[in-house]
Motif scaffolding. Sequence first.
Motif, PDB file in Angstrom:
ATOM      1  N   GLU A  90      58.637  74.351  28.617  1.00  0.00           N
ATOM      2  CA  GLU A  90      58.284  72.937  28.681  1.00  0.00           C
ATOM      3  C   GLU A  90      59.410  72.027  28.218  1.00  0.00           C
ATOM      4  O   GLU A  90      59.197  70.843  27.989  1.00  0.00           O
ATOM      5  CB  GLU A  90      57.036  72.679  27.812  1.00  0.00           C
ATOM      6  CG  GLU A  90      55.802  73.423  28.267  1.00  0.00           C
ATOM      7  CD  GLU A  90      55.379  73.054  29.681  1.00  0.00           C
ATOM      8  OE1 GLU A  90      55.485  71.859  30.024  1.00  0.00           O
ATOM      9  OE2 GLU A  90      54.987  73.952  30.432  1.00  0.00           O
ATOM     10  N   ARG A  91      60.638  72.566  28.078  1.00  0.00           N
ATOM     11  CA  ARG A  91      61.770  71.762  27.634  1.00  0.00           C
ATOM     12  C   ARG A  91      62.874  71.814  28.678  1.00  0.00           C
ATOM     13  O   ARG A  91      63.003  72.768  29.442  1.00  0.00           O
ATOM     14  CB  ARG A  91      62.326  72.275  26.297  1.00  0.00           C
ATOM     15  CG  ARG A  91      61.324  72.391  25.172  1.00  0.00           C
ATOM     16  CD  ARG A  91      60.885  71.052  24.654  1.00  0.00           C
ATOM     17  NE  ARG A  91      61.956  70.280  24.036  1.00  0.00           N
ATOM     18  CZ  ARG A  91      61.750  69.126  23.423  1.00  0.00           C
ATOM     19  NH1 ARG A  91      60.516  68.608  23.351  1.00  0.00           N
ATOM     20  NH2 ARG A  91      62.753  68.461  22.886  1.00  0.00           N
TER      21      ARG A  91
ATOM     22  N   PRO B 240      61.065  66.932  26.495  1.00  0.00           N
ATOM     23  CA  PRO B 240      59.997  67.587  27.245  1.00  0.00           C
ATOM     24  C   PRO B 240      60.216  67.456  28.753  1.00  0.00           C
ATOM     25  O   PRO B 240      60.777  66.468  29.234  1.00  0.00           O
ATOM     26  CB  PRO B 240      58.730  66.852  26.788  1.00  0.00           C
ATOM     27  CG  PRO B 240      59.070  66.306  25.443  1.00  0.00           C
ATOM     28  CD  PRO B 240      60.521  65.960  25.520  1.00  0.00           C
TER      29      PRO B 240
END
Length: 440
Positions: free
Chosen positions: A328-329, A293
């Motif tokens: 979000e990564r 993340p």
Amino acid sequence: MPLEPVFAEDLGNAPTSSSTAQLSSGAVSIDRATQRLMGIRIAAVEKSSATRMLRVVGRVVAEDTRVYKINSGVDGFIRETEHDSVGTFVKKDQKLGSYYSPDFLSVASGFLAANASVPGAVGNDGARTVPFPGALSKQGVSSIQGYTDRLRNLGMSDVQIKRMADSHQLPGNIDVVAPADGFIVSRNITTGQHFDHDMEFYRIADLGRVWVVAEVYEQEERYLRPGSLAKINLSDRGRPLSARITDSLPQSEAGGGTVKLRLEVENPRFILRPEMLVDVELPVRLPPAVTVPLDAVVDSGARARVYVEHGEGIFEPREVETGWRFGERVEILHGVQPGERVVVAATFLVDSESRLKTPASGPAPERAAKGPAGVAGHMAAAKTARDPKCGMPVDPAEAAASGNTLAYRGSTYYFCSDKCKEAFQKHPSGSANEGPGGGR
């Protein structure tokens, strides 16, 4: 209120297990109760490929091959206009207005004379004759074609040329007609207005198919292929519209690190209008990669690190090399392996705790006084120092060579940049690290 120092030994959370002996000096131990209080969450490092949805804002523009300009070929004045407001839908060959110009008279007279000399000639899409042998026929046809082209060049429509040929009469005015079905997006004339050669009367756009221009980052553009499908969402429409990425080369934005993609959208009901903002969803297929993340990475600009869990509540800082960032990564090229567990929430709190527990990079003031005096002595006593303003590790030799050192209250401080040195000079009491050499 006066502040009192609190040490890790008093809290009982100093790393005391034998497993921490093998870890880096920044490792910290935080018990379960404190983790819940700080909001710390742990997640496993993953390696997988996935399809992610890239959501951006797009702007509707008319397709440039479907935009038509009506220009004048002569000087003259406008006699009248009708049903020509901006935003009005018009049909092909619909009359929008009329104007007068004396430049048409001689050409139109020559066209009528050439028509009369050729039996069976009509004036629609170029002159056509009833075929018969003889040089007169070929010469007459060529003459009609030449006059027809000159009338078109001056601005007369094919509809009016044919009407003039059928009636054998000179027109009093020149009609301005729509070249195609579409909406009037620009109008530059009014009744009684005088105009010059090559003035633009109208601009008409066929909105049956439009473009949506979407701006994406350069690193994301590589995963978007021409011909790929996308979705256009409107806030007041429940059903999304289907779009396709065009084959055109994306346009780079100077200095912005972004590119503009064009998407084609069928628009039969004219829902999409020029300059309208829409939400665009672009499905992106990512290659297999090790990812964490985005909140797991502490990025200081010069380096990035994550905090890896070792045993019960023990976290070790690990420097990593990052790749693409998508949604979000973030991709991790080096530093962690799939299956390892890293901090993904309250990471900056863990990072602050790690910095507080990092051993001082320089000697204590009393010991520094016994060593060689000045900057050279302090450099001999410590291989690395820590910037007292930003906390970054600093090479004392490099700091001394660049003049980023400062003596304060009997101690020598090292800085990573002139900016940090100036900030320390202005507010030395507000420094993050108050020990000599930039350490605690």
